[in-house]
Design a protein around this motif. Structure first.
Motif, mmCIF file in Angstrom:
data_model
loop_
_atom_site.group_PDB
_atom_site.id
_atom_site.type_symbol
_atom_site.label_atom_id
_atom_site.label_comp_id
_atom_site.label_asym_id
_atom_site.label_seq_id
_atom_site.Cartn_x
_atom_site.Cartn_y
_atom_site.Cartn_z
ATOM 1 N N ALA A 162 -42.227 -93.175 19.510
ATOM 2 C CA ALA A 162 -42.638 -94.140 18.487
ATOM 3 C C ALA A 162 -41.423 -94.829 17.895
ATOM 4 N N GLY A 163 -41.614 -96.063 17.446
ATOM 5 C CA GLY A 163 -40.526 -96.799 16.823
ATOM 6 C C GLY A 163 -40.076 -96.133 15.533
ATOM 7 N N ALA A 164 -38.806 -96.264 15.230
ATOM 8 C CA ALA A 164 -38.233 -95.607 14.057
ATOM 9 C C ALA A 164 -38.790 -96.185 12.762
ATOM 10 N N VAL A 165 -39.008 -95.303 11.792
ATOM 11 C CA VAL A 165 -39.400 -95.715 10.440
ATOM 12 C C VAL A 165 -38.156 -95.627 9.563
ATOM 13 N N VAL A 166 -37.751 -96.747 9.001
ATOM 14 C CA VAL A 166 -36.527 -96.814 8.198
ATOM 15 C C VAL A 166 -36.793 -96.274 6.801
ATOM 16 N N LEU A 167 -35.912 -95.424 6.337
ATOM 17 C CA LEU A 167 -36.045 -94.843 5.004
ATOM 18 C C LEU A 167 -35.804 -95.904 3.934
ATOM 19 N N ALA A 168 -36.724 -95.977 3.005
ATOM 20 C CA ALA A 168 -36.594 -96.953 1.917
ATOM 21 C C ALA A 168 -35.464 -96.551 0.972
ATOM 22 N N THR A 169 -34.921 -97.521 0.286
ATOM 23 C CA THR A 169 -33.785 -97.258 -0.616
ATOM 24 C C THR A 169 -34.153 -96.283 -1.730
ATOM 25 N N ASP A 170 -35.432 -96.257 -2.119
ATOM 26 C CA ASP A 170 -35.851 -95.326 -3.179
ATOM 27 C C ASP A 170 -36.435 -94.030 -2.627
ATOM 28 N N LYS A 176 -43.295 -90.327 5.491
ATOM 29 C CA LYS A 176 -43.571 -91.074 6.721
ATOM 30 C C LYS A 176 -42.397 -90.997 7.688
ATOM 31 N N VAL A 177 -41.176 -91.000 7.132
ATOM 32 C CA VAL A 177 -39.988 -90.881 7.985
ATOM 33 C C VAL A 177 -39.976 -89.525 8.693
ATOM 34 N N ILE A 178 -40.268 -88.469 7.942
ATOM 35 C CA ILE A 178 -40.289 -87.121 8.528
ATOM 36 C C ILE A 178 -41.389 -87.018 9.587
#
Length: 335
Positions: A162-170, A176-178
């Motif tokens: 699956a495509g990478a989920v970028v961690l939000a700044t906050d 969702k990233v995990i």
């Protein structure tokens, strides 16, 4: 829904609509019974019993009682005695229904177990002289084989991560990233297992060495080498074999005359015990002699009850591959 009307004529020349409907209801219930209890030993025992019936036209007593009880439930006047062919036919139709309608339950379904056992057992049979019964037997065999091969192909399909989920700044989407990372890791692990299977099998194919015999295939008796090729290849496979795996085994099979299983035991001599050594303690093998006919011959050292059919060395190699892989994948719950 399975159309049973053509097959009912195996045991009833001119069935009425009501007769067919009642057998249809019974077969549906029998198919459900085949999955209960949903244990490996039960499912392979069902497959073994259906294989016995498809060869002899008579079910083992326990399975015959299960089938008869379901028929009596919808047809109180039914008496099992003298109706062996009807019981066998209904059991085979129930097996078809079970394989077609079985639901998912983990990495290996109950339908998969039954299909694997029936494919292994029926592919060894010479067939029936009863044309209608033989047509049913072939239909069940083809369905079982196709079901297993389809599952084996799907299980070896490599999937893109699956495509990478970028961690939000906050860090608000950390969950969702995990979850995304877990998905990617699972996909990569699955793909790596497929790669490892191919690598292991290719290295074995190149080596020319038999683990089970402890010598080069070229130095072994032709019959022992043929069977060892199937057994050794099976150790490298993680799912049921497809045509490519069979081809890798057969490319090394030596020339030799076709022989019966009784002749095989005599020809193998001491090699018989070596080839069967790892299967004697497996009750899944020893309790299901029709699903694993060759392995039981190797374990027991005799060919009693196996018939007089003659088999070529490629037949024996293919048979060893199929039976040994069946044992392995059933234990590991992967087709």
């Amino acid at each position: 829904m399975l159309d049973i009307a053509p097959h009912v004529r195996i045991f009833e020349a001119s069935p009425s609509d009501d007769f067919v409907k009642k057998r249809q209801a019974a077969i549906k219930e029998i198919a459900g019974k085949f999955f209960k209890p949903n244990y490996i030993s039960r499912l392979l025992s069902v497959a073994n019993g259906v294989v016995i019936a498809s060869g002899s036209g008579k079910l083992p007593p326990d399975l015959a009682n299960d089938v008869a009880t379901s028929i009596t439930k919808v047809s109180p006047a039914f008496v099992a005695e003298g109706h062996d062919l009807e019981l066998a036919t209904c059991a085979m139709l129930a097996a078809i229904t079970a394989i077609k309608t079985g639901s998912k339950s983990g990495s290996l379904t109950a339908a998969d177990y039954i299909a694997v056992g029936i494919w292994s057992g029926m592919s060894w049979q010479p067939g029936s002289n009863n044309e209608r019964f033989e047509n049913l037997r072939k239909s069940l065999l083809d369905l079982s084989r196709d079901h297993v091969l389809r599952a084996a192909a799907v299980g070896r399909t490599r999937s893109p991560p699956a495509g990478a989920v970028v961690l939000a700044t906050d860090n608000g989407n950390l969950g969702k990233v995990i979850e995304n990372l877990r998905s990617v890791i699972d996909t990569l692990v699955t793909n790596a297992a497929v790669d490892r299977e191919e690598i292991d099998l290719l290295w074995w194919s190149i080596s020319g060495w038999s683990d089970v015999l402890g010598m080069k295939y070229a130095d072994a008796k032709p019959t022992a080498a043929a069977i060892a090729l199937g057994l050794d290849a099976a150790k490298r496979l993680r799912r049921m074999p497809v045509d490519l795996h069979k081809a890798l085994v057969l490319r090394r099979v030596p020339d030799g005359e076709s022989i019966s299983l009784a002749q095989l035991v005599k020809i193998l001599g001491d090699d018989c015990a070596s080839l069967g050594a790892s299967f004697g303690s497996k009750t899944l093998v020893t309790e299901n002699t029709q699903v694993f006919p060759l392995l039981n011959v190797l374990v027991s050292g005799h060919a009693k009850g196996t018939g007089k059919g003659a088999f070529s060395l490629p037949d024996l190699a293919s048979r060893a591959l199929l039976e040994a892989v069946t044992v392995d994948v059933v234990e590991r719950r992967e087709v």
